[in-house]
Design a protein around this motif. Structure first.
Motif, PDB file in Angstrom:
ATOM      1  N   THR A   1       0.869  -1.027  -0.170  1.00 30.00           N
ATOM      2  CA  THR A   1       0.085   0.002   0.046  1.00 30.00           C
ATOM      3  C   THR A   1       0.771   1.245   0.039  1.00 30.00           C
ATOM      4  O   THR A   1       1.962   1.355   0.644  1.00 30.00           O
ATOM      5  CB  THR A   1      -0.947  -0.044   1.139  1.00 30.00           C
ATOM      6  OG1 THR A   1      -0.126   0.291   2.423  1.00 30.00           O
ATOM      7  CG2 THR A   1      -1.840  -1.196   1.359  1.00 30.00           C
ATOM      8  N   ALA A   2       0.323   2.194  -0.770  1.00 25.50           N
ATOM      9  CA  ALA A   2       0.887   3.443  -0.658  1.00 25.50           C
ATOM     10  C   ALA A   2       0.826   4.435   0.624  1.00 25.50           C
ATOM     11  O   ALA A   2      -0.346   4.298   1.139  1.00 25.50           O
ATOM     12  CB  ALA A   2       0.915   4.156  -1.924  1.00 25.50           C
ATOM     13  N   PRO A   3       1.466   5.103   1.082  1.00 23.42           N
ATOM     14  CA  PRO A   3       2.792   5.749   0.742  1.00 23.42           C
ATOM     15  C   PRO A   3       3.762   4.903   1.196  1.00 23.42           C
ATOM     16  O   PRO A   3       5.079   5.174   0.846  1.00 23.42           O
ATOM     17  CB  PRO A   3       2.712   7.165   0.786  1.00 23.42           C
ATOM     18  CG  PRO A   3       2.072   7.317   1.960  1.00 23.42           C
ATOM     19  CD  PRO A   3       0.856   6.421   1.972  1.00 23.42           C
ATOM     20  N   LYS A   4       3.403   4.200   2.396  1.00 24.61           N
ATOM     21  CA  LYS A   4       4.620   3.571   3.152  1.00 24.61           C
ATOM     22  C   LYS A   4       5.128   2.099   2.784  1.00 24.61           C
ATOM     23  O   LYS A   4       5.758   1.544   3.496  1.00 24.61           O
ATOM     24  CB  LYS A   4       4.079   3.478   4.662  1.00 24.61           C
ATOM     25  CG  LYS A   4       3.931   5.021   5.195  1.00 24.61           C
ATOM     26  CD  LYS A   4       3.584   4.792   6.773  1.00 24.61           C
ATOM     27  CE  LYS A   4       3.534   6.335   7.167  1.00 24.61           C
ATOM     28  NZ  LYS A   4       3.060   6.330   8.648  1.00 24.61           N
ATOM     29  N   ALA A   5       4.740   1.620   1.977  1.00 25.58           N
ATOM     30  CA  ALA A   5       4.856   0.244   1.055  1.00 25.58           C
ATOM     31  C   ALA A   5       4.778  -0.651   2.263  1.00 25.58           C
ATOM     32  O   ALA A   5       5.394  -1.689   2.506  1.00 25.58           O
ATOM     33  CB  ALA A   5       6.283   0.220   0.596  1.00 25.58           C
ATOM     34  N   VAL A   6       3.421  -0.604   2.772  1.00 20.13           N
ATOM     35  CA  VAL A   6       3.302  -1.666   3.961  1.00 20.13           C
ATOM     36  C   VAL A   6       2.510  -2.818   3.312  1.00 20.13           C
ATOM     37  O   VAL A   6       1.740  -2.584   2.363  1.00 20.13           O
ATOM     38  CB  VAL A   6       2.219  -1.206   4.795  1.00 20.13           C
ATOM     39  CG1 VAL A   6       1.803  -2.107   5.913  1.00 20.13           C
ATOM     40  CG2 VAL A   6       2.654   0.121   5.745  1.00 20.13           C
ATOM     41  N   PRO A   7       3.158  -4.112   3.698  1.00 21.00           N
ATOM     42  CA  PRO A   7       2.590  -5.288   2.636  1.00 21.00           C
ATOM     43  C   PRO A   7       1.187  -5.645   3.269  1.00 21.00           C
ATOM     44  O   PRO A   7       0.880  -5.496   4.434  1.00 21.00           O
ATOM     45  CB  PRO A   7       3.582  -6.273   3.054  1.00 21.00           C
ATOM     46  CG  PRO A   7       4.206  -5.922   4.389  1.00 21.00           C
ATOM     47  CD  PRO A   7       4.273  -4.505   4.360  1.00 21.00           C
ATOM     48  N   VAL A   8       0.150  -6.040   2.229  1.00 21.87           N
ATOM     49  CA  VAL A   8      -0.964  -6.529   2.582  1.00 21.87           C
ATOM     50  C   VAL A   8      -0.971  -7.923   2.069  1.00 21.87           C
ATOM     51  O   VAL A   8      -0.654  -8.201   0.805  1.00 21.87           O
ATOM     52  CB  VAL A   8      -2.047  -5.599   1.730  1.00 21.87           C
ATOM     53  CG1 VAL A   8      -3.471  -6.077   1.963  1.00 21.87           C
ATOM     54  CG2 VAL A   8      -2.071  -4.043   2.266  1.00 21.87           C
ATOM     55  N   HIS A   9      -1.278  -8.905   2.897  1.00 23.13           N
ATOM     56  CA  HIS A   9      -1.326 -10.156   2.600  1.00 23.13           C
ATOM     57  C   HIS A   9      -2.794 -10.770   1.883  1.00 23.13           C
ATOM     58  O   HIS A   9      -3.663 -10.241   2.305  1.00 23.13           O
ATOM     59  CB  HIS A   9      -0.829 -11.087   3.925  1.00 23.13           C
ATOM     60  CG  HIS A   9       0.610 -10.908   4.463  1.00 23.13           C
ATOM     61  ND1 HIS A   9       1.655 -11.231   3.742  1.00 23.13           N
ATOM     62  CD2 HIS A   9       0.746 -10.218   5.437  1.00 23.13           C
ATOM     63  CE1 HIS A   9       2.683 -10.985   4.503  1.00 23.13           C
ATOM     64  NE2 HIS A   9       2.177 -10.056   5.447  1.00 23.13           N
ATOM     65  N   LEU A  10      -2.665 -11.611   0.892  1.00 21.82           N
ATOM     66  CA  LEU A  10      -3.786 -11.682   0.322  1.00 21.82           C
ATOM     67  C   LEU A  10      -3.803 -13.378  -0.073  1.00 21.82           C
ATOM     68  O   LEU A  10      -2.722 -14.106   0.071  1.00 21.82           O
ATOM     69  CB  LEU A  10      -3.530 -11.346  -1.428  1.00 21.82           C
ATOM     70  CG  LEU A  10      -3.418  -9.859  -1.427  1.00 21.82           C
ATOM     71  CD1 LEU A  10      -3.127  -9.490  -2.755  1.00 21.82           C
ATOM     72  CD2 LEU A  10      -4.596  -9.156  -0.855  1.00 21.82           C
ATOM     73  N   ALA A  11      -5.126 -13.789   0.128  1.00 18.46           N
ATOM     74  CA  ALA A  11      -5.200 -15.365   0.136  1.00 18.46           C
ATOM     75  C   ALA A  11      -5.282 -15.428  -1.723  1.00 18.46           C
ATOM     76  O   ALA A  11      -5.614 -14.346  -2.352  1.00 18.46           O
ATOM     77  CB  ALA A  11      -6.704 -15.512   0.481  1.00 18.46           C
ATOM     78  N   ASN A  12      -4.842 -16.463  -1.907  1.00 16.13           N
ATOM     79  CA  ASN A  12      -4.882 -17.069  -3.458  1.00 16.13           C
ATOM     80  C   ASN A  12      -5.744 -18.276  -3.808  1.00 16.13           C
ATOM     81  O   ASN A  12      -5.427 -19.283  -3.128  1.00 16.13           O
ATOM     82  CB  ASN A  12      -3.377 -17.039  -3.858  1.00 16.13           C
ATOM     83  CG  ASN A  12      -2.536 -15.833  -3.870  1.00 16.13           C
ATOM     84  OD1 ASN A  12      -2.540 -15.275  -4.558  1.00 16.13           O
ATOM     85  ND2 ASN A  12      -2.039 -15.587  -2.501  1.00 16.13           N
ATOM     86  N   ILE A  13      -6.422 -18.096  -5.077  1.00 15.20           N
ATOM     87  CA  ILE A  13      -6.882 -19.362  -5.341  1.00 15.20           C
ATOM     88  C   ILE A  13      -6.822 -19.588  -6.868  1.00 15.20           C
ATOM     89  O   ILE A  13      -7.158 -18.880  -7.836  1.00 15.20           O
ATOM     90  CB  ILE A  13      -8.558 -19.140  -5.150  1.00 15.20           C
ATOM     91  CG1 ILE A  13      -9.183 -19.041  -3.828  1.00 15.20           C
ATOM     92  CG2 ILE A  13      -9.146 -20.391  -5.660  1.00 15.20           C
ATOM     93  CD1 ILE A  13     -10.509 -18.672  -3.631  1.00 15.20           C
ATOM     94  N   LEU A  14      -6.086 -20.533  -7.201  1.00 16.64           N
ATOM     95  CA  LEU A  14      -5.814 -20.942  -8.540  1.00 16.64           C
ATOM     96  C   LEU A  14      -6.842 -21.922  -8.864  1.00 16.64           C
ATOM     97  O   LEU A  14      -7.355 -22.926  -8.439  1.00 16.64           O
ATOM     98  CB  LEU A  14      -4.322 -21.762  -8.520  1.00 16.64           C
ATOM     99  CG  LEU A  14      -3.952 -22.384  -9.789  1.00 16.64           C
ATOM    100  CD1 LEU A  14      -3.650 -21.094 -10.494  1.00 16.64           C
ATOM    101  CD2 LEU A  14      -2.856 -23.341  -9.712  1.00 16.64           C
TER     102      LEU A  14
END
Length: 157
Positions: free
Chosen positions: A46-59
């Motif tokens: 996320t901007a502006p601090k480049a904080v990671p946001v974790h995502l779930a993934n479905i292939l």
């Protein structure tokens, strides 16, 4: 399959941040097998601090052929540096016409990193409609998007 597709549409349509591919359908190109590269984003920044946001993934791997089975021969998950993280489906999985299978990665699973990917290989006994292979990424904050697979090798056997 209908419920899964409806869930997928609901997540993407209600997301605050959506990047969705536009599919242009031309004349059908049949195939006996392919190797598919699918980008996976286990986290975004996320901007502006480049904080990671974790995502779930479905292939999702969808057999789009109306009459023929396909075999998913391997699904391999690689991290940002290209190192193998995990092999899914130790034996081939057969998908009936219009059947779908999937691999789920929890948002807590950050082993892949920002540049993770799946390599999916599939085969059929004769030329069929190629499957649709894509990854849905979604987070608690309402962010979600789909990453389509890209053919990197055609099986000519």
């Amino acid at each position: 399959m209908k419920n899964f597709r409806m869930l997928l549409i609901a997540v993407v349509c209600t997301a605050n941040y959506v990047i969705a591919p536009c599919y242009a359908f031309a004349d059908a190109v049949l195939s006996k097998g392919q190797t598919i590269y699918v980008p996976v984003y286990s986290n975004i920044f996320t901007a502006p601090k480049a904080v990671p946001v974790h995502l779930a993934n479905i292939l999702a791997i969808r057999n789009t052929d109306l009459h023929n089975v396909i075999r998913v021969t391997s699904v391999d998950y690689y991290d940002t540096k290209g190192a193998l993280v995990k092999k899914y489906y130790p034996t081939a999985v057969t998908l009936s016409p219009l059947e779908t299978t999937h691999v789920y990665l929890s948002e807590r699973d950050d082993a892949g990193g920002f540049g993770a990917n799946f390599i999916v290989r599939w085969q059929a006994n004769k030329e069929v409609n190629p499957p649709i292979i894509e990854c849905l990424m979604a987070g608690r904050e309402g962010r979600g998007f789909i990453s389509p697979g890209q053919v990197i090798s055609e099986d000519t056997k």
